[in-house]
Write a protein that holds these residues in place. Structure first.
Motif, PDB file in Angstrom:
ATOM      1  N   MET A  74      29.844  39.722  55.098  1.00 40.60           N
ATOM      2  CA  MET A  74      30.187  39.498  53.691  1.00 40.60           C
ATOM      3  C   MET A  74      30.434  40.775  52.900  1.00 40.60           C
ATOM      4  SD  MET A  74      27.525  36.474  52.681  1.00 40.60           S
ATOM      5  CE  MET A  74      27.841  36.627  50.945  1.00 40.60           C
ATOM      6  N   GLN A  75      29.940  41.903  53.330  1.00 39.56           N
ATOM      7  CA  GLN A  75      29.957  43.092  52.477  1.00 39.56           C
ATOM      8  C   GLN A  75      31.353  43.558  52.060  1.00 39.56           C
ATOM      9  OE1 GLN A  75      27.087  43.924  50.959  1.00 39.56           O
ATOM     10  NE2 GLN A  75      26.512  42.125  52.124  1.00 39.56           N
ATOM     11  N   PRO A  76      32.331  43.685  52.970  1.00 35.27           N
ATOM     12  CA  PRO A  76      33.672  44.088  52.499  1.00 35.27           C
ATOM     13  C   PRO A  76      34.301  43.026  51.591  1.00 35.27           C
ATOM     14  CG  PRO A  76      33.491  44.357  54.875  1.00 35.27           C
ATOM     15  CD  PRO A  76      32.256  43.642  54.435  1.00 35.27           C
ATOM     16  N   ILE A  77      34.025  41.761  51.878  1.00 31.64           N
ATOM     17  CA  ILE A  77      34.544  40.677  51.042  1.00 31.64           C
ATOM     18  C   ILE A  77      33.917  40.756  49.656  1.00 31.64           C
ATOM     19  CG2 ILE A  77      34.691  38.159  50.791  1.00 31.64           C
ATOM     20  CD1 ILE A  77      34.518  38.102  53.945  1.00 31.64           C
ATOM     21  N   ASN A  78      32.616  41.019  49.597  1.00 33.13           N
ATOM     22  CA  ASN A  78      31.938  41.171  48.313  1.00 33.13           C
ATOM     23  C   ASN A  78      32.521  42.336  47.517  1.00 33.13           C
ATOM     24  OD1 ASN A  78      30.211  39.054  48.873  1.00 33.13           O
ATOM     25  ND2 ASN A  78      28.530  40.345  49.517  1.00 33.13           N
ATOM     26  N   GLY A  79      32.844  43.431  48.202  1.00 34.63           N
ATOM     27  CA  GLY A  79      33.457  44.572  47.519  1.00 34.63           C
ATOM     28  C   GLY A  79      34.769  44.187  46.861  1.00 34.63           C
ATOM     29  N   LEU A  80      35.607  43.450  47.599  1.00 36.84           N
ATOM     30  CA  LEU A  80      36.888  42.995  47.049  1.00 36.84           C
ATOM     31  C   LEU A  80      36.672  42.041  45.882  1.00 36.84           C
ATOM     32  CD1 LEU A  80      39.970  42.607  47.075  1.00 36.84           C
ATOM     33  CD2 LEU A  80      39.624  40.841  48.805  1.00 36.84           C
ATOM     34  N   VAL A  81      35.782  41.086  46.055  1.00 34.23           N
ATOM     35  CA  VAL A  81      35.563  40.062  45.034  1.00 34.23           C
ATOM     36  C   VAL A  81      34.977  40.655  43.754  1.00 34.23           C
ATOM     37  CG1 VAL A  81      34.126  38.051  44.500  1.00 34.23           C
ATOM     38  CG2 VAL A  81      35.416  38.119  46.621  1.00 34.23           C
ATOM     39  N   ASN A  82      34.030  41.548  43.877  1.00 32.73           N
ATOM     40  CA  ASN A  82      33.408  42.113  42.682  1.00 32.73           C
ATOM     41  C   ASN A  82      34.358  43.034  41.922  1.00 32.73           C
ATOM     42  OD1 ASN A  82      30.904  40.761  42.834  1.00 32.73           O
ATOM     43  ND2 ASN A  82      30.284  42.139  44.464  1.00 32.73           N
ATOM     44  N   VAL A  83      35.124  43.834  42.627  1.00 32.23           N
ATOM     45  CA  VAL A  83      36.134  44.646  41.951  1.00 32.23           C
ATOM     46  C   VAL A  83      37.205  43.726  41.366  1.00 32.23           C
ATOM     47  CG1 VAL A  83      37.954  46.365  42.261  1.00 32.23           C
ATOM     48  CG2 VAL A  83      35.728  46.724  43.308  1.00 32.23           C
ATOM     49  N   GLY A  84      37.594  42.714  42.124  1.00 31.34           N
ATOM     50  CA  GLY A  84      38.605  41.767  41.640  1.00 31.34           C
ATOM     51  C   GLY A  84      38.189  41.067  40.363  1.00 31.34           C
ATOM     52  N   GLY A  85      36.918  40.699  40.273  1.00 31.16           N
ATOM     53  CA  GLY A  85      36.424  40.083  39.040  1.00 31.16           C
ATOM     54  C   GLY A  85      36.555  41.031  37.867  1.00 31.16           C
ATOM     55  N   GLY A  86      36.237  42.302  38.080  1.00 29.29           N
ATOM     56  CA  GLY A  86      36.386  43.289  37.012  1.00 29.29           C
ATOM     57  C   GLY A  86      37.835  43.498  36.620  1.00 29.29           C
ATOM     58  N   VAL A  87      38.729  43.480  37.615  1.00 29.31           N
ATOM     59  CA  VAL A  87      40.159  43.635  37.328  1.00 29.31           C
ATOM     60  C   VAL A  87      40.653  42.468  36.477  1.00 29.31           C
ATOM     61  CG1 VAL A  87      42.463  43.607  38.385  1.00 29.31           C
ATOM     62  CG2 VAL A  87      40.671  45.070  39.339  1.00 29.31           C
ATOM     63  N   LEU A  88      40.297  41.250  36.862  1.00 26.18           N
ATOM     64  CA  LEU A  88      40.726  40.082  36.087  1.00 26.18           C
ATOM     65  C   LEU A  88      40.151  40.100  34.678  1.00 26.18           C
ATOM     66  CD1 LEU A  88      40.530  37.221  38.750  1.00 26.18           C
ATOM     67  CD2 LEU A  88      42.574  38.337  37.848  1.00 26.18           C
ATOM     68  N   GLN A  89      38.905  40.521  34.542  1.00 22.98           N
ATOM     69  CA  GLN A  89      38.302  40.594  33.207  1.00 22.98           C
ATOM     70  C   GLN A  89      38.965  41.693  32.378  1.00 22.98           C
ATOM     71  OE1 GLN A  89      34.078  40.935  33.810  1.00 22.98           O
ATOM     72  NE2 GLN A  89      34.034  39.044  34.991  1.00 22.98           N
ATOM     73  N   GLY A  90      39.245  42.820  33.002  1.00 18.57           N
ATOM     74  CA  GLY A  90      39.918  43.900  32.289  1.00 18.57           C
ATOM     75  C   GLY A  90      41.318  43.502  31.849  1.00 18.57           C
ATOM     76  N   ALA A  91      41.969  42.650  32.626  1.00 17.53           N
ATOM     77  CA  ALA A  91      43.298  42.153  32.279  1.00 17.53           C
ATOM     78  C   ALA A  91      43.220  40.943  31.348  1.00 17.53           C
ATOM     79  CB  ALA A  91      44.063  41.783  33.548  1.00 17.53           C
ATOM     80  N   GLN A  92      42.028  40.571  30.964  1.00 18.42           N
ATOM     81  CA  GLN A  92      41.761  39.422  30.094  1.00 18.42           C
ATOM     82  C   GLN A  92      42.352  38.134  30.671  1.00 18.42           C
ATOM     83  OE1 GLN A  92      42.971  40.352  26.096  1.00 18.42           O
ATOM     84  NE2 GLN A  92      41.535  42.034  25.931  1.00 18.42           N
ATOM     85  N   ASP A  93      42.282  38.016  31.969  1.00 15.00           N
ATOM     86  CA  ASP A  93      42.779  36.829  32.664  1.00 15.00           C
ATOM     87  C   ASP A  93      41.612  35.866  32.889  1.00 15.00           C
ATOM     88  OD1 ASP A  93      44.682  35.249  33.801  1.00 15.00           O
ATOM     89  OD2 ASP A  93      45.073  36.557  35.517  1.00 15.00           O
ATOM     90  N   PHE A  94      40.903  35.558  31.813  1.00  9.78           N
ATOM     91  CA  PHE A  94      39.668  34.792  31.893  1.00  9.78           C
ATOM     92  C   PHE A  94      39.881  33.361  32.359  1.00  9.78           C
ATOM     93  CE2 PHE A  94      37.463  38.253  30.302  1.00  9.78           C
ATOM     94  CZ  PHE A  94      38.053  38.731  29.143  1.00  9.78           C
ATOM     95  N   THR A  95      40.930  32.720  31.903  1.00  8.58           N
ATOM     96  CA  THR A  95      41.153  31.334  32.282  1.00  8.58           C
ATOM     97  C   THR A  95      41.368  31.213  33.780  1.00  8.58           C
ATOM     98  OG1 THR A  95      42.120  30.903  30.115  1.00  8.58           O
ATOM     99  CG2 THR A  95      42.546  29.285  31.838  1.00  8.58           C
ATOM    100  N   TYR A  96      42.179  32.094  34.324  1.00  4.96           N
ATOM    101  CA  TYR A  96      42.400  32.071  35.768  1.00  4.96           C
ATOM    102  C   TYR A  96      41.094  32.310  36.509  1.00  4.96           C
ATOM    103  CZ  TYR A  96      44.368  32.995  40.352  1.00  4.96           C
ATOM    104  OH  TYR A  96      44.639  32.943  41.691  1.00  4.96           O
ATOM    105  N   GLN A  97      40.307  33.256  36.026  1.00  5.30           N
ATOM    106  CA  GLN A  97      39.043  33.568  36.687  1.00  5.30           C
ATOM    107  C   GLN A  97      38.093  32.372  36.647  1.00  5.30           C
ATOM    108  OE1 GLN A  97      36.854  36.918  35.128  1.00  5.30           O
ATOM    109  NE2 GLN A  97      35.955  37.310  37.116  1.00  5.30           N
ATOM    110  N   VAL A  98      38.006  31.709  35.522  1.00  7.38           N
ATOM    111  CA  VAL A  98      37.124  30.545  35.409  1.00  7.38           C
ATOM    112  C   VAL A  98      37.589  29.433  36.343  1.00  7.38           C
ATOM    113  CG1 VAL A  98      36.434  28.674  33.860  1.00  7.38           C
ATOM    114  CG2 VAL A  98      36.313  31.040  33.081  1.00  7.38           C
ATOM    115  N   LEU A  99      38.878  29.170  36.345  1.00  6.24           N
ATOM    116  CA  LEU A  99      39.387  28.099  37.201  1.00  6.24           C
ATOM    117  C   LEU A  99      39.222  28.413  38.680  1.00  6.24           C
ATOM    118  CD1 LEU A  99      42.527  27.111  35.129  1.00  6.24           C
ATOM    119  CD2 LEU A  99      40.447  25.772  35.450  1.00  6.24           C
TER     120      LEU A  99
END
Length: 194
Positions: A74-99
């Motif tokens: 899981m560790q490399p996948i977690n790295g991608l997912v956690n950075v990805g969550g920050g990228v989506l939040q920084g891009a204010q793509d909240f609806t996509y992230q929630v869905l």
């Protein structure tokens, strides 16, 4: 990732936002890879060393051995997912992230229902499936030609394809900086200088 991407997009520089995102994704996956090698090596050389940080009960230690392998995977996948969550939040793509979180949870919950007889291992297999689903959905959004960090896209409302068009109905494209036609002087707060 969240702050760096938000700063770049706030300046109207999508290319910088995308480049920073790519760099942070590489670092997140690389760090996850290092942790995966560490966990796998520890499991091969001394199978009880990591689990013994948490318990001395031999019955639990016997059940935990296969889970350590799942944690390593899981560790490399977690790295991608956690950075990805920050990228989506920084891009204010909240609806996509929630869905996508909802879809991932629905997928993982359904899988857990099918695997529930496996006990503790099922919990970790389900968590792995949850993270894999999140990684796939983030990767799709990141490479989508009309995503929030697309450099091919003209400034203005996003015109996504596939899932992007579904999410547009809920206003996911509010991340695009609006041009202020009036030359208003912005207030300067004391914390801007920090």
């Amino acid at each position: 990732a969240q702050g760096l991407v938000a700063d770049a997009l706030g300046r109207g520089d999508r290319l910088l936002g995308r480049e920073l995102s790519q760099l942070l994704i590489k670092w997140g996956v690389a760090l996850g890879g290092v942790l995966a090698v560490f966990y796998a090596t520890a499991q091969i050389l001394q199978p009880d060393v990591l689990p013994r940080f948490f318990t001395e009960d031999q019955g639990i230690l016997d059940k935990v051995h296969p889970i350590v392998w799942l944690i390593a995977i899981m560790q490399p996948i977690n790295g991608l997912v956690n950075v990805g969550g920050g990228v989506l939040q920084g891009a204010q793509d909240f609806t996509y992230q929630v869905l996508t979180m909802g879809l991932s949870a629905l997928f993982a919950g359904s899988l857990f229902f099918l695997l529930r007889d496996e006990g503790l291992t099922a919990v970790w297999e389900t968590l792995l499936a949850f993270q894999v689903m999140r990684a796939i959905l983030f990767a799709y959004r990141f490479v989508e030609p009309q995503g929030p960090l697309s450099v091919a896209q003209e400034p203005g409302p996003a015109k996504g394809v596939l899932a992007g068009s579904v999410f547009r109905a809920w206003g996911h494209d509010k991340n695009v900086p609006k041009k202020n036609k009036k030359n208003k002087k912005k207030k300067r707060y004391w914390f801007n200088d920090l």
